[in-house]
Design a protein around this motif. Structure first.
Motif: not given
Length: 794
Positions: A82-83, A167-171, A194-202, A267-270
């Motif tokens: 995980q990044d 999008p690939g980052l877990l913060v 405001f967090l976009d699960p498509v283009h943003d990370g989590a 699951s949310i991002q998928r």
């Protein structure tokens, strides 16, 4: 709001448990060592007072909980490749994060003189909160950090800023329960809308409840679990609880919680990325309850410590003077069994490092925490395509920020695929005339949308929330992780983030001295809806003092610009958007403003920062000016030019020089600021002995402070905002603050030697006009016709 079905993670094995516990014990040992020791790091001999630092500084209470989080983040990062990035919110968590950075090897890679051996461990211990060493916070010097927890409240907004367009980052974000009481943190929980699960990370918030602040219990730790759950669910989160004081039990629970949280996030991002789900999801939050000062002394001198506020800082404060305290410290350190954790040379054992990720996956090595490594220049176009035509000065009017909006729309559009530019502001993008950007990107929004709503976009990169703290935190996190942005704000209310910008300026000043920290994009403020044009909002919206605040800070970091028209604003904007490692404050009006300079003239004038406007004065080169009229700011510039025109009309023999200042730091001496003018240049511009009447946008004493060491300071007279405001006409605002053209003419007459008697009729005419203005606006509600219809005819 979409909830994700809970997962049932596989429990960790006994071997995993032992490895996690070894890593955690090693980190705890290193944290205690940093607070207390300056030698004998491996306890190869009995502990003596001379091994202990003479001044014990640092904070133990939060460290074991942070070490637990770091250990378990290592596990999931390694297992899932995980990044990840972690924002460490608790104020004095430095011992824990430094310990983990040293364990994973990034600290020694960054600072080779602090090796991963006994000598390096001794250096790590001694430097902590020691003269010439490192601070007790997770500071810029700490690899993997984008957030210094000295001032509490900003961790979660920083974390969301880091996740945007990654999008690939877990913060992960550890929120201390003291920090959770602050207003900025409370508002930042809404960032998930405001967090976009498509283009943003989590973002994975980890609310660390150890129960106490410095001397008091914390609010959230004393809430019943059901009430806390209701609060967090109301914020849009699914709480996952981890509680206890038995290490083995807590390790198993924390491992399960981390797996559950990351499964929910995946699951949310998928669902959003592959299945097209658009309903706002419940994101997980981990609620971690462990004792304050966990594994430290249970009692000291018969008084409870572990699990109380007394564990906050240094539990054993008299180690050098009290033999019982010294023995207790040695027992505490040996309780971690360091002989199992480090070899005879001081290197961590294989078991300790079993959970540590490799390479850039290590939290201390992630390039996202050194954003300059990822930064790309913005696709800024040539300015001529956006410039307003200026055939002659003052012949046309434009709204400067509206003109700037076209430039920003271009930048927003041409970063559409890259997604590395955002505009933030508290509900004011259109109010500040920047609405052109909506043609390239709508406003980020994940909550409910109604038919009457406009410009809302699940994937938008314009961000508006009526919390200046949250806007600031988002943008700081975004910039620190290698992107670009602009903060647009009403001038009076940017003061809300005074303290936040302090911290960012301090961060930048420190990073400039760290060669391994790559420069990041500057933090750019556009302050508009300013003091002179609050026609309907009045006194509450009139405060130009943010400039004073910023110019008190590190000269190598801060810059302040007051462009007088649309083309100079374009030039300044182009400059600040290209700059690195600065805090740039740009003050510009949004109301129609006269166009004074062509684009080429604007570029040259902004490059100089301050210069003579020959066309506005009456110099002919045969003699020195009798007076210098200077201005900084759009409204002061107009008033100075109107005053110059009155002087040309009524006192044609007077030689007037007009000077305009865009870059306020130019007034400082060169030795005080990189943009400062040498004394010879200042004297050539303002003269050494002629009166200078300076019309300034803000509080007049700032100009005196900047120029107090100049040779002609005794001749300097500054007009500006005197904290007199109300709801009134535009011109009445300048009259009530003595910044108007008629007062400036009176000032010239009062200060040019020999003019007072000769020009007494002119002075009286100016004073009579001010009185007539006063009566006119109260009868008609508008400015005098000669003011409202004024144009430059020089």
């Amino acid at each position: 709001m979409r909830d994700v079905a809970p997962q049932t993670p596989a429990p960790i094995t006994d071997d995993e448990l032992q490895a996690l516990d070894a890593h955690w014990r090693a980190a705890n040992y290193l944290a205690v060592g940093q607070i207390y020791l300056m030698s004998n790091p491996l306890l190869t001999e009995p502990l003596r007072r001379e091994h202990v630092k003479p001044r014990l500084l640092g904070h133990w209470g939060t460290s074991p909980g942070l070490n637990l989080v770091h250990t378990h983040l290592n596990r999931v990062i390694r297992n899932r490749d995980q990044d990840a990035l972690c924002v460490w919110g608790p104020g004095h968590g430095g011992p824990a994060v430094l310990a983990n950075s040293w364990l994973e090897g990034t600290y020694s890679e960054t600072y080779p003189d602090v090796g991963r051996d006994a000598g390096g461990m001794a250096a790590l211990f001694k430097q902590f909160s020691f003269p010439g060493g490192v601070p007790s916070h997770v500071a810029p010097e700490t690899p993997g950090s984008i957030h210094e927890g000295g001032e509490l409240g900003y961790s979660l907004s920083h974390a969301y800023g880091a996740a945007l367009d990654n999008p690939g980052l877990l913060v992960a974000c550890v929120i201390g329960d003291g920090e959770a009481e602050t207003g900025p943190l409370a508002a930042s929980w809404h960032s998930n809308k405001f967090l976009d699960p498509v283009h943003d990370g989590a973002v994975l918030p980890i609310l660390h409840l150890n129960g106490y602040k410095i001397a008091n219990p914390t609010v959230l730790a004393r809430l019943p679990e059901s009430e806390l759950d209701e609060l967090l669910r109301g914020y849009g989160h699914v709480p996952i609880h981890v509680s206890g004081d038995d290490p083995a039990t807590v390790h198993r629970a924390m491992a399960a919680a981390m797996d559950d949280a990351l499964d929910r996030i995946a699951s949310i991002q998928r669902a959003a990325r592959e299945e097209g789900a658009t309903e706002r999801a419940h994101w997980p939050v981990i609620v971690l309850r462990t004792p304050k000062g966990w594994t430290g002394p249970a009692e000291v001198d018969g008084t409870p410590v572990e699990g109380t506020w007394r564990a906050h800082q240094v539990p054993l404060a008299a180690v050098r003077d009290n033999p019982d305290h010294l023995r207790q410290l040695e027992g505490w350190l040996r309780s971690y069994r360091p002989e199992e954790l480090f070899d005879e040379h001081g290197a961590p054992s294989e078991q300790v490092l079993a959970c540590v990720p490799d390479g850039d996956r290590r939290l201390g090595a992630t390039p996202h925490a050194n954003g300059g490594l990822l930064l790309r220049g913005l696709p800024l176009p040539g300015l001529d395509r956006f410039a307003v035509p200026v055939d002659k000065p003052g012949a046309s009017l434009h709204e400067p920020t509206k003109v700037l909006g076209d430039l920003l729309e271009h930048v927003m559009r041409h970063t559409g695929d890259r997604r590395d530019f955002r505009i933030v502001g508290p509900d004011e993008t259109a109010s500040n005339r920047l609405q052109a950007v909506y043609a390239a990107s709508g406003k980020a929004w994940q909550a409910q949308t109604l038919d009457v709503d406009e410009n809302l976009d699940r994937h938008g990169r314009v961000m508006e929330i009526l919390s200046e703290h949250t806007c600031q935190g988002w943008l700081e996190g975004y910039l620190l992780t290698g992107r670009h942005g602009l903060f647009s704000c009403y001038e009076a209310f940017v003061h809300i983030v005074d303290s936040m910008v302090n911290q960012h300026i301090k961060w930048l000043r420190v990073t400039r001295r760290l060669p391994w920290r790559a420069p990041i994009a500057s933090l750019n403020y556009l302050l508009t809806s300013h003091v002179w044009r609050q026609d309907h909002n009045g006194f509450s919206h009139q405060d130009p003092g943010f400039v004073d605040h910023v110019l008190n800070k590190s000269p190598e970091v801060v810059r302040v610009y007051l462009p007088p028209d649309a083309n100079t604003l374009l030039s300044v904007a182009d400059h600040v958007l290209r700059s690195r490692d600065y805090v740039n404050v740009v003050v510009a009006g949004k109301q129609p403003c006269f166009d004074w300079l062509t684009m080429e003239q604007a570029k040259a004038h902004c490059a100089r920062g301050a210069g003579i406007w020959e066309w506005a004065g009456t110099e002919d080169g045969t003699r020195e000016p009798d007076v210098v009229l200077a201005a900084a700011g759009d409204v002061p510039t107009q008033e100075v030019l109107a005053a110059a025109q009155l002087l040309r009309q009524h006192l044609p023999d007077l030689v007037v020089r007009v000077v305009n200042v865009v870059d306020l730091a130019r007034l400082l001496p060169r030795e005080e600021h990189p943009h400062g003018m040498p004394g010879s240049d200042y004297d050539a511009l303002f003269t050494r002995d002629r009166p200078v009447v300076f019309a300034y946008h803000g509080y007049p004493w700032l100009i005196h402070r900047l120029a107090y060491r100049r040779s002609g300071h005794a001749n300097l007279h500054v007009r500006g905002y005197k904290e007199i405001g109300t709801t009134t006409t535009p011109f009445d605002m300048v009259v009530t603050n003595d910044l108007d053209r008629y007062r400036l003419v009176m000032d010239v007459i009062d200060r040019v030697p020999g003019l007072a008697v000769r020009a007494a009729p002119v002075r009286q005419l100016m004073e009579d006009t001010r009185l007539r203005h006063h009566e006119w606006i109260r009868e008609h509600g508008t400015d005098l016709p000669e003011v409202a219809d004024w144009t430059w005819t020089g």
